[in-house]
Scaffold this motif. Structure first.
Motif, PDB file in Angstrom:
ATOM      1  N   GLU A 152     -15.478  52.733 -11.291  1.00  0.00           N
ATOM      2  CA  GLU A 152     -16.503  53.775 -11.298  1.00  0.00           C
ATOM      3  C   GLU A 152     -15.906  55.085 -11.758  1.00  0.00           C
ATOM      4  O   GLU A 152     -14.694  55.308 -11.616  1.00  0.00           O
ATOM      5  CB  GLU A 152     -17.084  53.943  -9.890  1.00  0.00           C
ATOM      6  CG  GLU A 152     -17.752  52.689  -9.377  1.00  0.00           C
ATOM      7  CD  GLU A 152     -18.210  52.815  -7.929  1.00  0.00           C
ATOM      8  OE1 GLU A 152     -17.707  53.711  -7.204  1.00  0.00           O
ATOM      9  OE2 GLU A 152     -19.074  52.018  -7.543  1.00  0.00           O
ATOM     10  N   ASP A 153     -16.766  55.980 -12.260  1.00  0.00           N
ATOM     11  CA  ASP A 153     -16.310  57.286 -12.727  1.00  0.00           C
ATOM     12  C   ASP A 153     -15.589  58.034 -11.607  1.00  0.00           C
ATOM     13  O   ASP A 153     -16.067  58.096 -10.479  1.00  0.00           O
ATOM     14  CB  ASP A 153     -17.486  58.118 -13.219  1.00  0.00           C
ATOM     15  CG  ASP A 153     -18.069  57.577 -14.517  1.00  0.00           C
ATOM     16  OD1 ASP A 153     -17.319  56.944 -15.294  1.00  0.00           O
ATOM     17  OD2 ASP A 153     -19.274  57.770 -14.752  1.00  0.00           O
TER      18      ASP A 153
ATOM     19  N   LEU B 259     -11.396  56.300 -14.341  1.00  0.00           N
ATOM     20  CA  LEU B 259     -12.208  55.340 -13.605  1.00  0.00           C
ATOM     21  C   LEU B 259     -11.404  54.814 -12.437  1.00  0.00           C
ATOM     22  O   LEU B 259     -10.168  54.713 -12.520  1.00  0.00           O
ATOM     23  CB  LEU B 259     -12.611  54.172 -14.516  1.00  0.00           C
ATOM     24  CG  LEU B 259     -13.405  54.544 -15.767  1.00  0.00           C
ATOM     25  CD1 LEU B 259     -13.502  53.357 -16.710  1.00  0.00           C
ATOM     26  CD2 LEU B 259     -14.782  55.047 -15.386  1.00  0.00           C
TER      27      LEU B 259
ATOM     28  N   VAL C 168     -14.246  50.985 -21.749  1.00  0.00           N
ATOM     29  CA  VAL C 168     -14.934  51.615 -20.613  1.00  0.00           C
ATOM     30  C   VAL C 168     -15.944  50.633 -20.017  1.00  0.00           C
ATOM     31  O   VAL C 168     -16.019  50.462 -18.794  1.00  0.00           O
ATOM     32  CB  VAL C 168     -15.603  52.937 -21.039  1.00  0.00           C
ATOM     33  CG1 VAL C 168     -16.479  53.492 -19.923  1.00  0.00           C
ATOM     34  CG2 VAL C 168     -14.548  53.964 -21.464  1.00  0.00           C
ATOM     35  N   ARG C 169     -16.696  49.955 -20.874  1.00  0.00           N
ATOM     36  CA  ARG C 169     -17.694  48.978 -20.418  1.00  0.00           C
ATOM     37  C   ARG C 169     -17.020  47.829 -19.664  1.00  0.00           C
ATOM     38  O   ARG C 169     -17.491  47.400 -18.613  1.00  0.00           O
ATOM     39  CB  ARG C 169     -18.464  48.470 -21.638  1.00  0.00           C
ATOM     40  CG  ARG C 169     -19.846  48.005 -21.362  1.00  0.00           C
ATOM     41  CD  ARG C 169     -20.674  47.718 -22.617  1.00  0.00           C
ATOM     42  NE  ARG C 169     -19.937  47.202 -23.754  1.00  0.00           N
ATOM     43  CZ  ARG C 169     -19.746  47.855 -24.898  1.00  0.00           C
ATOM     44  NH1 ARG C 169     -20.232  49.065 -25.072  1.00  0.00           N
ATOM     45  NH2 ARG C 169     -19.077  47.305 -25.886  1.00  0.00           N
TER      46      ARG C 169
ATOM     47  N   ARG D  91     -16.005  48.982 -16.188  1.00  0.00           N
ATOM     48  CA  ARG D  91     -17.179  49.158 -15.320  1.00  0.00           C
ATOM     49  C   ARG D  91     -17.741  47.810 -14.867  1.00  0.00           C
ATOM     50  O   ARG D  91     -18.199  47.685 -13.729  1.00  0.00           O
ATOM     51  CB  ARG D  91     -18.236  49.987 -16.026  1.00  0.00           C
ATOM     52  CG  ARG D  91     -17.839  51.451 -16.101  1.00  0.00           C
ATOM     53  CD  ARG D  91     -18.929  52.318 -16.664  1.00  0.00           C
ATOM     54  NE  ARG D  91     -18.530  53.717 -16.573  1.00  0.00           N
ATOM     55  CZ  ARG D  91     -18.783  54.621 -17.503  1.00  0.00           C
ATOM     56  NH1 ARG D  91     -19.464  54.285 -18.592  1.00  0.00           N
ATOM     57  NH2 ARG D  91     -18.391  55.861 -17.354  1.00  0.00           N
ATOM     58  N   ARG D  92     -17.702  46.806 -15.736  1.00  0.00           N
ATOM     59  CA  ARG D  92     -18.172  45.469 -15.335  1.00  0.00           C
ATOM     60  C   ARG D  92     -17.333  44.893 -14.194  1.00  0.00           C
ATOM     61  O   ARG D  92     -17.809  44.044 -13.443  1.00  0.00           O
ATOM     62  CB  ARG D  92     -18.131  44.508 -16.523  1.00  0.00           C
ATOM     63  CG  ARG D  92     -19.347  44.576 -17.397  1.00  0.00           C
ATOM     64  CD  ARG D  92     -19.493  43.364 -18.304  1.00  0.00           C
ATOM     65  NE  ARG D  92     -18.298  43.020 -19.035  1.00  0.00           N
ATOM     66  CZ  ARG D  92     -18.008  43.424 -20.272  1.00  0.00           C
ATOM     67  NH1 ARG D  92     -18.830  44.202 -20.916  1.00  0.00           N
ATOM     68  NH2 ARG D  92     -16.903  43.040 -20.852  1.00  0.00           N
TER      69      ARG D  92
END
Length: 166
Positions: free
Chosen positions: A141-142, A152, A132-133, A136-137
């Motif tokens: 986005e959610d 995401l 997940v990290r 996101r990097r």
């Protein structure tokens, strides 16, 4: 793309190349790693089912964009994108020896240069915080939840995605 793109020339260079049949046995072994199964919540397939799936539904599907991830020429895993309904998804799988070394980030950055469809979705298991990290990097986005998975979405082009992981 027939060649191998790499991330720099330093030792541990990460690259992407087309998948060859010999890669599938390595992918199968990675899918059967107990810790990978625990983190992904993805049940491993038996060998014949795995090979059939990869040869027909992944490599045999012109809609799929699929690459082998390499580190110094060794098979580290894979990155794949595919369509499901009206959405385009990305997924990846690395062998445990390649975790927590920035390889997933580098490989995804390279892949996002090739896979230009936006929005692009990913649905990792919510407990797989490293995955997940990583997403996101790279600007994902959610976009909701789907049971135990987080949905995401990457909505903007990732022209310089590798800059996000330096």
């Amino acid at each position: 793309m027939g060649g191998e793109s790499t991330w720099g020339a330093e030792p541990g260079a990460v690259g992407l190349r087309e998948v060859v049949d010999a890669d599938l046995e390595t992918f199968l072994a990675y899918e059967h790693d107990p810790e990978a199964v625990r983190r992904s919540r993805f049940p491993p397939r038996e060998r014949d089912a795995f090979l059939t799936h990869w040869r027909t539904r992944v490599l045999g599907n012109p809609d799929c964009l699929v690459r082998t991830v390499t580190v110094d020429g060794e098979v580290a895993g894979n990155v794949v994108s595919w369509s499901a309904g009206d959405r385009r998804f990305v997924g990846y799988w690395l062998g445990r020896a390649y975790w927590a070394r920035g390889i997933g980030s580098r490989a995804l950055g390279l892949f996002l240069r090739e896979e230009r469809t936006r929005p692009l979705y990913a649905d990792p298991f919510s407990g797989n915080t490293a995955s997940v990290r990583l997403l996101r990097r790279h600007g994902f986005e959610d976009a909701g939840t789907d049971g135990e998975h987080v949905l995401l979405a990457l909505r903007t082009p990732a022209a310089d995605a590798e800059d996000a992981v330096r």
